[in-house]
Motif scaffolding. Structure first.
Motif, short mmCIF file in Angstrom:
data_model
loop_
_atom_site.label_atom_id
_atom_site.label_comp_id
_atom_site.label_asym_id
_atom_site.label_seq_id
_atom_site.Cartn_x
_atom_site.Cartn_y
_atom_site.Cartn_z
N ILE A 68 0.84 -1.19 0.00
CA ILE A 68 0.00 0.00 0.00
C ILE A 68 0.88 1.25 0.00
O ILE A 68 1.97 1.26 0.57
CB ILE A 68 -0.98 0.03 1.20
CG1 ILE A 68 -0.24 0.01 2.54
CG2 ILE A 68 -1.96 -1.13 1.11
CD1 ILE A 68 -1.17 0.16 3.73
N GLU A 69 0.38 2.28 -0.70
CA GLU A 69 1.11 3.55 -0.82
C GLU A 69 0.37 4.64 -0.05
O GLU A 69 -0.82 4.88 -0.29
CB GLU A 69 1.24 3.94 -2.29
CG GLU A 69 2.04 2.95 -3.13
CD GLU A 69 2.10 3.38 -4.59
OE1 GLU A 69 2.13 4.60 -4.84
OE2 GLU A 69 2.12 2.49 -5.46
N PHE A 70 1.09 5.29 0.84
CA PHE A 70 0.49 6.37 1.63
C PHE A 70 0.64 7.70 0.88
O PHE A 70 1.59 7.88 0.10
CB PHE A 70 1.17 6.45 3.00
CG PHE A 70 0.87 5.27 3.88
CD1 PHE A 70 -0.22 5.29 4.74
CD2 PHE A 70 1.67 4.14 3.83
CE1 PHE A 70 -0.50 4.20 5.55
CE2 PHE A 70 1.39 3.04 4.63
CZ PHE A 70 0.30 3.07 5.49
N PRO A 71 -0.27 8.64 1.11
CA PRO A 71 -0.20 9.92 0.40
C PRO A 71 0.92 10.82 0.88
O PRO A 71 1.21 11.85 0.26
CB PRO A 71 -1.57 10.55 0.69
CG PRO A 71 -2.01 9.93 1.98
CD PRO A 71 -1.47 8.53 1.95
N ASN A 72 1.55 10.46 1.98
CA ASN A 72 2.64 11.27 2.53
C ASN A 72 3.61 10.35 3.27
O ASN A 72 3.32 9.17 3.50
CB ASN A 72 2.09 12.32 3.50
CG ASN A 72 1.12 11.72 4.51
OD1 ASN A 72 -0.09 11.73 4.27
ND2 ASN A 72 1.63 11.18 5.62
N THR A 73 4.76 10.87 3.63
CA THR A 73 5.75 10.08 4.38
C THR A 73 5.26 9.84 5.80
O THR A 73 4.83 10.77 6.49
CB THR A 73 7.10 10.82 4.42
OG1 THR A 73 7.58 10.98 3.09
CG2 THR A 73 8.12 10.04 5.24
N ILE A 74 5.32 8.59 6.21
CA ILE A 74 5.04 8.25 7.61
C ILE A 74 6.38 8.34 8.34
O ILE A 74 7.31 7.59 8.05
CB ILE A 74 4.45 6.83 7.75
CG1 ILE A 74 3.25 6.64 6.81
CG2 ILE A 74 4.08 6.55 9.19
CD1 ILE A 74 2.07 7.54 7.11
N GLU A 75 6.47 9.26 9.26
CA GLU A 75 7.76 9.52 9.90
C GLU A 75 8.02 8.55 11.05
O GLU A 75 7.10 8.11 11.74
CB GLU A 75 7.80 10.96 10.42
CG GLU A 75 7.75 11.99 9.31
CD GLU A 75 7.81 13.41 9.83
OE1 GLU A 75 7.72 13.60 11.07
OE2 GLU A 75 7.97 14.33 9.01
N LYS A 76 9.28 8.24 11.22
CA LYS A 76 9.71 7.33 12.28
C LYS A 76 9.17 7.79 13.64
O LYS A 76 9.24 8.97 13.98
CB LYS A 76 11.24 7.27 12.32
CG LYS A 76 11.79 6.34 13.38
CD LYS A 76 13.31 6.30 13.33
CE LYS A 76 13.87 5.38 14.41
NZ LYS A 76 15.36 5.30 14.36
N GLY A 77 8.63 6.84 14.39
CA GLY A 77 8.10 7.13 15.71
C GLY A 77 6.61 7.45 15.73
O GLY A 77 6.00 7.49 16.81
N LYS A 78 6.02 7.68 14.56
CA LYS A 78 4.60 8.04 14.52
C LYS A 78 3.73 6.80 14.74
O LYS A 78 3.99 5.73 14.20
CB LYS A 78 4.25 8.67 13.17
CG LYS A 78 2.80 9.14 13.10
CD LYS A 78 2.48 9.79 11.76
CE LYS A 78 1.03 10.28 11.74
NZ LYS A 78 0.66 10.88 10.44
N VAL A 79 2.69 6.96 15.55
CA VAL A 79 1.68 5.91 15.72
C VAL A 79 0.56 6.22 14.73
O VAL A 79 0.00 7.32 14.73
CB VAL A 79 1.14 5.88 17.16
CG1 VAL A 79 0.02 4.86 17.28
CG2 VAL A 79 2.26 5.56 18.14
N ASP A 80 0.25 5.26 13.89
CA ASP A 80 -0.72 5.49 12.82
C ASP A 80 -1.51 4.22 12.58
O ASP A 80 -1.28 3.18 13.23
CB ASP A 80 0.00 5.94 11.55
CG ASP A 80 -0.81 6.96 10.76
OD1 ASP A 80 -2.05 6.92 10.86
OD2 ASP A 80 -0.18 7.78 10.05
#
Length: 552
Positions: A113-125
């Motif tokens: 899957i491709e996200f619309p933006n960068t998921i940054e390290k440490g983020k809970v998503d």
């Protein structure tokens, strides 16, 4: 003419043999699908699973499922794309992120899957996968994986899942690699009225789902590996007891078909005896928060965490048999003991890679002997292990290849149990051995491990370097041979013949009629410090050591 026909026959035989040999060789090769499933690429290591909410409806009549799974994760690196897993015979209907559909592609049983933006390290998503379809039907559960669609003797649905080895993604979307256990999850399953669903953990809520269905919500508080997540649908009778264990009161739940509720005393007796033995040897039951339960299934059994599948037909032995030939296996219910043993080895301590499935099965096979030891004594335990040897094939290595979702030889069961009994004999201190087994479960509590973790821990705690012993018995198919001779001074000299370079292992031996002593033997002939007039008067502990012997 006859000669020509005979020559043609020989040529055809040779071609057939070569063809079969090629087929056998091809079976050892691995596909791209195996690599996608078995390898930890950056698309999988970039996120750590924290929580799932699996929410599905089971259409028993059409043998299909539909629903969703919520992935809640923490990013371990910056990324824009990740991989989850779902068998390609099931449809990914859509994937949503922040309430919007996001693009995905499929390669065999992997989904990217491709996200619309960068998921940054440490983020809970989180993201939500909606899926549907007819999952693979198991033809011989639990040895093959999928849904086991059965009916009870009254014609009511009796359905279960079992997917060890094949993978949990055979029926639900997840990060299908043993190295990443989800910390907790909610399992919500909607089934037709008249039957119920039993899953892992504790039942927290039931609710009507339309006019004809009821949804059961099961909360799993402890970490759980993917293949242990299970559903069991049937016309169940529920009974509960409280067991006073090492960590206090522990709930015991039993879900048996209503037609079998009069057989509950058999399960209760075996469950209590099993927990008594295993808490003694391995330490407290690892999942007090989720409880312990046995769930009757049409298939033989599986170690589904906190919801052990049971199908041994309320009899002692393995379907009424004792594979050890000692009679000891007929004194207890094999499935209750073996599958419950996995709560410690397999569920509490889980191998990171399927190649190390021996960590699950060798220790759990040996747990059967420890159950006997606790209730019937050490000699009975050792007799049971020795009797099981006839099931060993020595066909290939117990440890499998890494990164391709492939386990090793089935010898991981009996031969693995024999190895552990032998290590106990080498250590020669039963309290230390018990502390090692309990220490493993405490040190690696709710963790995933690999070969080196287990071997190094046992080495450190025992004070004996068993590295080459584990290597020979797990990474090679043959067993070592002890070669013994008398030199001209009537000294006993010995060496090991082994595939492992510079193999060394202690062994117990002595003069017949005397107590056997432990002697260290290496890979070259050396005196071992025992004088004897006639080599035929030498006794070697081949009852507890699984070895070849060559006397000269």
């Amino acid at each position: 003419m006859k000669k020509a026909t005979g020559l043609l026959f020989l040529i055809l035989c040779a071609l057939t043999y070569q063809g079969n040999a090629q087929l056998m060789k091809a079976r050892e090769l691995f596909t791209q699908a195996d690599t996608l499933r078995g390898t930890l690429t950056p698309f999988r290591t970039c996120y750590d699973i924290q929580y799932y909410h699996l929410d599905i409806k089971v259409d028993i009549e059409n043998k299909s499922i539909s629903g969703s799974n919520l992935f809640k994760f923490i990013a371990t690196d910056d990324f824009e794309e990740l991989q989850f897993d779902l068998f390609d015979n099931l449809s990914v209907d859509h994937v949503t992120y922040n309430g919007k559909d996001i693009p995905f592609t499929r390669s065999y049983n992997a989904v990217f899957i491709e996200f619309p933006n960068t998921i940054e390290k440490g983020k809970v998503d989180s993201f939500l996968v909606h899926y549907s379809g007819s999952p693979i039907a198991a033809t011989r559960a639990p040895w093959d994986g999928g849904f086991d669609w059965k009916k009870d003797s009254n014609g009511k649905p009796w359905v279960a899942t079992a997917c060890q080895g094949l993978g949990a993604s055979v029926w639900w979307p997840n990060k299908d690699h043993q190295s990443d256990e989800v910390d907790s999850m909610l399992i919500s399953v909607s089934v037709p009225n008249g039957v119920m669903n039993v899953s892992n953990g504790r039942l927290v809520k039931t609710e009507k789902d339309g006019k004809d269905h009821t949804k059961y919500h099961w909360k799993v508080t402890n970490p759980i590996n993917n293949y242990n997540v299970a559903l069991n649908i049937g016309d169940y009778h529920h009974a509960q007891d409280i067991y006073q264990g090492e960590n206090g009161p522990l709930s015991f739940d039993y879900y048996v078909l209503k037609e079998n509720k009069d057989k509950l005393p058999h399960l209760k007796k075996n469950a209590i005896q099993t927990l008594q033995a295993f808490e003694h040897w391995f330490g407290p039951y690892p999942f007090y928060k989720d409880g312990y339960k046995l769930v009757e299934t049409a298939h033989l059994g599986m170690e589904h965490q906190s919801a052990v599948a049971y199908g041994n037909k309320y009899q002692n032995g393995y379907l009424g048999r004792d594979n050890s030939g000692t009679g000891l296996g007929l004194k207890w219910d094999f499935i209750v003991v073996h599958e419950s043993g996995h709560e410690w080895f397999g569920n509490n301590i889980t191998s990171k890679d399927l190649a190390d499935m021996w960590i699950h099965e060798s220790f759990t096979n040996y747990s059967e002997a420890l159950f006997i030891d606790y209730h019937f004594g050490k000699h009975a335990s050792q007799a049971y292990v020795h009797g099981n040897r006839k099931g060993i094939l020595n066909d290939s290595a117990i440890q499998g290849p890494y990164g391709v979702n492939k386990e090793g030889s089935g010898d991981m069961y009996v031969k693995g149990g024999v190895l552990l009994n032998m290590i106990r004999t080498i250590i020669e201190n039963d309290e230390k051995w018990r502390s090692i087994l309990r220490g493993l479960n405490k040190t690696f509590y709710h963790q995933t491990v690999n070969y080196n973790d287990i071997v190094n821990y046992i080495n450190e705690q025992s004070g004996v370097d068993l590295t080459k012993v584990f290597a020979q018995y797990l990474q090679h198919k043959s067993i070592p041979t002890l070669e013994i001779r008398l030199n001209e001074k009537k000294e006993l000299i010995a060496r090991w013949i082994s595939e492992v370079n510079e193999f060394n292992m202690p062994v117990h031996l002595g003069i017949k009629g005397n107590k056997l002593q432990r002697y260290q033997v290496g890979s070259t002939f050396q005196p071992i410090g025992l004088k004897i007039d006639n080599i035929e008067n030498l006794e070697i502990d081949t009852f507890n050591y699984y070895i070849g012997v060559l006397k000269q």
